[in-house]
Design a protein around this motif. Structure first.
Motif, mmCIF file in Angstrom:
data_model
loop_
_atom_site.group_PDB
_atom_site.id
_atom_site.type_symbol
_atom_site.label_atom_id
_atom_site.label_comp_id
_atom_site.label_asym_id
_atom_site.label_seq_id
_atom_site.Cartn_x
_atom_site.Cartn_y
_atom_site.Cartn_z
ATOM 1 N N MET A 93 -80.016 -34.860 -11.646
ATOM 2 C CA MET A 93 -79.038 -35.452 -12.567
ATOM 3 C C MET A 93 -77.653 -35.495 -11.934
ATOM 4 N N TRP A 94 -77.272 -34.425 -11.216
ATOM 5 C CA TRP A 94 -75.967 -34.396 -10.565
ATOM 6 C C TRP A 94 -75.863 -35.527 -9.536
ATOM 7 N N GLY A 95 -76.929 -35.728 -8.762
ATOM 8 C CA GLY A 95 -76.918 -36.812 -7.784
ATOM 9 C C GLY A 95 -76.827 -38.179 -8.446
ATOM 10 N N LEU A 96 -77.598 -38.396 -9.510
ATOM 11 C CA LEU A 96 -77.597 -39.694 -10.186
ATOM 12 C C LEU A 96 -76.306 -39.950 -10.963
ATOM 13 N N LYS A 97 -75.657 -38.886 -11.385
ATOM 14 C CA LYS A 97 -74.396 -39.034 -12.120
ATOM 15 C C LYS A 97 -73.367 -39.796 -11.288
ATOM 16 N N HIS A 98 -73.461 -39.686 -9.977
ATOM 17 C CA HIS A 98 -72.501 -40.324 -9.077
ATOM 18 C C HIS A 98 -72.872 -41.761 -8.723
ATOM 19 N N VAL A 99 -73.992 -42.237 -9.229
ATOM 20 C CA VAL A 99 -74.409 -43.629 -9.008
ATOM 21 C C VAL A 99 -73.867 -44.450 -10.171
ATOM 22 N N LYS A 100 -72.967 -45.368 -9.885
ATOM 23 C CA LYS A 100 -72.264 -46.106 -10.935
ATOM 24 C C LYS A 100 -73.198 -46.874 -11.873
ATOM 25 N N SER A 101 -74.322 -47.345 -11.370
ATOM 26 C CA SER A 101 -75.225 -48.151 -12.203
ATOM 27 C C SER A 101 -76.138 -47.312 -13.092
ATOM 28 N N VAL A 102 -76.055 -45.969 -12.990
ATOM 29 C CA VAL A 102 -76.916 -45.100 -13.801
ATOM 30 C C VAL A 102 -76.089 -44.495 -14.931
ATOM 31 N N SER A 103 -76.514 -44.753 -16.155
ATOM 32 C CA SER A 103 -75.809 -44.264 -17.345
ATOM 33 C C SER A 103 -76.223 -42.823 -17.667
#
Length: 166
Positions: A93-103
């Motif tokens: 989740m921490w990694g995906l939080k930094h991907v702008k296209s992932v809410s």
């Protein structure tokens, strides 16, 4: 010094909320016959912490919540499985939080799925068999559904507490 005390008080509130949600979950009769499938209500607090606290504090919160709720409502094995799932989940989740296209919703769904994957990996090591992976289809679907529910609740809470300083 005063700022640190306020941060500690906020952390304590988050721990208390996570434990309350863990307790509420024990009162809800939710069984589908597959070990490890839970609603994961306390993960609402973890997702909110991920977005509102430094990542180190979110990890500490996750570990404290798992250990305390394990001693209060579970056992040592539940602590082991929950730590494996929770730490893998939080890392993804921490990694995906930094991907702008992932809410927030996408982050939470990934968290639900990877929590179950982490638990399966721990179970495979504990029981020394890959037979536990027969649960993968059901656990992936349950992780997706619970991650969706937790993501919707977390997203709504994050909107409502936007102006509150922690």
């Amino acid at each position: 010094m005063e700022r640190r005390g306020a941060g500690l008080a906020s952390f304590g509130v988050f721990v208390a909320l996570a434990l309350i949600f863990s307790y509420i979950e024990t009162l809800i009769p939710f069984q589908i016959g597959i070990p490890g499938v839970k609603l994961g209500l306390a993960n609402i607090v973890i997702v909110i912490a991920l977005y509102r606290m430094p990542v180190k504090e979110a990890y500490l919160l996750s570990v404290v919540r798992v250990v305390l709720s394990g001693f209060l409502f579970g056992n040592l094995m539940s602590i082991l499985y929950s730590l494996a799932g929770g730490l893998l989940s939080l890392t993804v989740m921490w990694g995906l939080k930094h991907v702008k296209s992932v809410s927030v919703l996408g982050v939470s769904i990934a968290g639900g799925v990877f929590h179950n994957i982490g638990q399966l990996l721990a179970a495979a090591l504990v029981v020394e068999t890959y037979g536990v992976f027969s649960y993968v289809p059901v656990l992936l679907v349950s992780g997706l559904v619970t991650g969706l529910v937790i993501g919707l609740a977390s997203g709504e809470m994050l909107k409502r507490i936007r102006g509150i300083q922690f």
